[in-house]
Design an enzyme around this catalytic site. Structure first.
Site, PDB file in Angstrom:
ATOM      1  N   GLY A  76      99.417 122.925 103.443  1.00  0.00           N
ATOM      2  CA  GLY A  76     100.299 124.147 102.953  1.00  0.00           C
ATOM      3  C   GLY A  76     101.602 123.435 102.409  1.00  0.00           C
ATOM      4  N   SER A  77     102.256 124.156 100.978  1.00  0.00           N
ATOM      5  CA  SER A  77     103.663 123.368 101.122  1.00  0.00           C
ATOM      6  C   SER A  77     104.768 124.636 101.941  1.00  0.00           C
ATOM      7  CB  SER A  77     103.497 123.839  99.199  1.00  0.00           C
ATOM      8  OG  SER A  77     103.118 123.096  99.188  1.00  0.00           O
ATOM      9  N   GLY A  78     105.582 124.571 102.009  1.00  0.00           N
ATOM     10  CA  GLY A  78     106.198 125.422 102.740  1.00  0.00           C
ATOM     11  C   GLY A  78     106.631 124.863 103.998  1.00  0.00           C
ATOM     12  N   HIS A  79     106.751 123.306 104.594  1.00  0.00           N
ATOM     13  CA  HIS A  79     107.260 122.231 105.009  1.00  0.00           C
ATOM     14  C   HIS A  79     107.732 121.584 104.756  1.00  0.00           C
ATOM     15  CE1 HIS A  79     104.222 124.921 107.297  1.00  0.00           C
ATOM     16  NE2 HIS A  79     103.332 124.266 107.014  1.00  0.00           N
ATOM     17  N   LYS A 133      96.486 118.326 110.151  1.00  0.00           N
ATOM     18  CA  LYS A 133      97.507 119.292 111.407  1.00  0.00           C
ATOM     19  C   LYS A 133      95.563 120.089 112.108  1.00  0.00           C
ATOM     20  CE  LYS A 133     100.669 120.875 108.648  1.00  0.00           C
ATOM     21  NZ  LYS A 133     100.299 120.064 107.889  1.00  0.00           N
ATOM     22  N   ASP A 171      92.713 123.465 107.281  1.00  0.00           N
ATOM     23  CA  ASP A 171      92.968 121.919 106.492  1.00  0.00           C
ATOM     24  C   ASP A 171      91.701 121.061 107.734  1.00  0.00           C
ATOM     25  OD1 ASP A 171      95.844 121.717 106.410  1.00  0.00           O
ATOM     26  OD2 ASP A 171      96.211 123.483 107.439  1.00  0.00           O
ATOM     27  N   HIS A 219     103.964 128.728 110.650  1.00  0.00           N
ATOM     28  CA  HIS A 219     103.655 129.588 109.531  1.00  0.00           C
ATOM     29  C   HIS A 219     104.457 130.225 109.117  1.00  0.00           C
ATOM     30  CE1 HIS A 219     100.957 125.767 109.729  1.00  0.00           C
ATOM     31  NE2 HIS A 219     100.053 125.471 107.908  1.00  0.00           N
TER      32      HIS A 219
END
Lengths: 204, 330
Positions: free
Chosen positions: B53-56, B104, B109, B218
């Site tokens: 996911g984006s945001g990391h 991950k 994922d 998350h």
């Protein structure tokens, strides 16, 4: 003697169009449920996926019920992401594959195909009823669908509600352990919406 | 909500366009959401592909470049990318030597990469996978999805990326990636919840004066909540949680990672405490990295990741790397 009702490709197209509208309407609620025990993206993701499904079905409507579901499932896998993409994608794809190439299907045939689709979801996610996942709504719904669409809808709703006191054992909510107790599972909720949309178009 | 965005729907695409402009040394395919090192595929070398996911950020796009990832697939915010992205990435970086997927351990994922591996293999690309599951806050059991993958991902991507850069064959790159994962453990703490663009409000409610122990990346709540602790107390708790699970017999790599909204002033101070605990516990530190590397949007907090090093891991860690977020030795 009553005639056996059969459901054609247009019926399944209507189902998924209806499902897309319901998911769109309920997206914020699904996201709120997901925020409690997951990561607050369930509504947005399903909304994007089902919008893409109506898009692709509208462009070139497949001719059989099976093909409608296979195309829709593939589209979900390609657009949703997260766990919901592969799981819902597999549900529709495998249900569609089970229906084969028949131009129309009966309720018992659909119930059997949905059961196969649900089994594929269980296998992919490694989950079972009671793990606080979409299966808590889907398994009873598939069982009740042999009886009627309304029975499937009620079973799915009951199953989704029954996830509230459960502790999650799969997916991101499982990382919370006991803290997942007391929240309705977002996946079971969206599954109940999907089955509810099916009952709705069957009624219409 | 105050966010530097246009609309939630385009945050990922907007970020990728900006990344492309800032990093001409990368190829950023905004439409298909794949970030590639510009010289891919590199003849004779295994391609490392990761994503999530984006945001990391900077994970994973910020780790693309010589010595680390060949490609990254950013998903929607906190949502796994879709198989199409991974297949496209694999095809773009495969030079015939095969591709290693670094995944991950999150259900989404795992499922998407599994589907992608199948599809890529159908296209004749040799795929190996390594699952990163370093987070000790979540204990493995028959009934859970297993430990989460968090900060250890950086160690796996750096070390395996260096092995690939050296020209190691797929089996060796996969083996070293697994070894790094097996030797890595993390523990994270949140001082605030994060706000996803789609939701627009904090993902969980953390009252002032409290903190969450054992969080993931998350915005999900953690293992337990306690009254706010000092940096010293948090370091004791986090390092001991890691050492309960990892009993290193030699020097470790240490990552003191910020979750996104904790300034370096605090992170360096926290690192001083982490080093103190490690010294007290008799664990020598070979290398330390401090900064925001595996983040959770605007979450305040930090995580500690330790990896029990060996000679090869140390050598590969020190090998040159040239990515937007990690760069040394060349």
């Amino acid at each position: 003697m009553s005639e056996v009702t059969e459901f054609d490709a247009a019926f399944f197209h209507r189902w998924l169009t209806r499902a897309a509208a319901v998911v769109d309407r309920e997206a914020d609620r699904l996201t709120e449920l997901d925020a409690a025990i997951g990561d607050a993206d369930h509504g947005a993701n399903l909304k994007r996926g089902f919008a893409a499904v109506t898009d692709v079905l509208g462009k070139e409507p497949p001719e059989t019920p099976g093909a409608v579901l296979v195309v829709a499932g593939r589209q979900l896998i390609s657009t949703v992401g997260g766990a919901s993409g592969p799981l819902y994608g597999t549900l529709l794809r495998r249900t569609g594959k089970s229906l084969g190439e028949a131009p129309a299907v009966t309720l018992p045939e659909l119930a059997a195909a949905l059961t196969a689709g649900v089994a594929a979801v269980a296998q992919l996610g490694g989950a079972q009823v009671g793990d606080k996942t979409m299966l808590d709504a889907l398994v009873p719904a598939a069982e009740a669908l042999g009886e009627s669409f309304a029975a499937a809808r009620d079973a799915a709703d009951r199953g989704a509600l029954a996830t509230v006191p459960l502790q999650a054992r799969k997916g991101r909510a499982s990382y919370l352990g006991e803290r997942s107790i007391g929240h309705q599972d977002p996946g079971a909720t969206s599954s109940a919406l999907l089955i509810g949309a099916l009952a709705e178009v069957a009624d219409a | 909500m105050r966010m530097l965005i246009n609309v939630p729907e385009t945050v990922v695409a907007d970020a990728l366009r900006g990344m492309a402009a800032a990093h001409p040394e990368l190829t950023v395919d905004v439409d298909n959401r794949v970030v590639l090192r510009r010289d891919a595929p590199v003849a004779g070398k295994v391609g490392l592909v990761s994503g999530g996911g984006s945001g990391h950020e900077p994970l994973h796009g910020g780790f693309v470049g010589p010595g680390m990832l060949a490609a990254a697939c950013p998903g929607e915010v906190f949502t796994s990318p879709v198989p199409d992205q991974m297949v496209r990435a694999a095809a773009a970086v495969d030079s015939g030597a095969g591709v290693l997927f670094v995944v991950k351990n999150y259900t989404g994922d795992v499922l998407n990469f599994e589907m992608a591996a199948e599809l890529a293999e159908d296209e004749g690309i040799q795929i190996a996978k390594v699952l990163v599951d370093d987070d000790v806050a979540v204990t493995d059991s028959l009934y859970t999805a297993g430990r989460r993958g968090t900060g250890g991902t950086l160690f796996v991507e750096k070390v395996a990326g260096a092995a690939a850069e050296e020209g190691a064959p797929l089996e060796r790159v996969e083996a070293i990636a697994r070894r790094v994962n097996e030797r890595s453990r993390s523990f994270g703490v949140a001082l605030s919840a994060c706000t996803t663009p789609a939701k627009g409000s904090p993902t969980f409610d953390l009252p002032a004066g409290e903190l969450e122990l054992g969080i993931g990346i998350h915005g999900e709540p953690g293992r337990e909540r306690r009254p706010m602790m000092t940096s010293r107390e948090i370091a004791d708790f986090a390092v001991d949680a890691v050492l309960d699970d990892l009993r290193p017999s030699g020097p470790v790599l240490a990552l003191v990672n910020g979750m996104g909204a904790t300034p370096l002033l605090e992170l360096y101070g926290f690192n001083a405490e982490v080093q103190r605990v490690l010294t007290e516990r008799g664990v020598p530190v070979a290398r330390t990295l401090v900064g925001n590397y595996v983040t959770s949007l605007d979450m305040a907090g930090c995580s500690v990741t330790l990896c029990e090093a060996d000679e090869e891991i140390l050598r590969l860690w020190d090998a040159p790397v040239q990515t937007p977020a990690l760069r040394w030795g060349r």
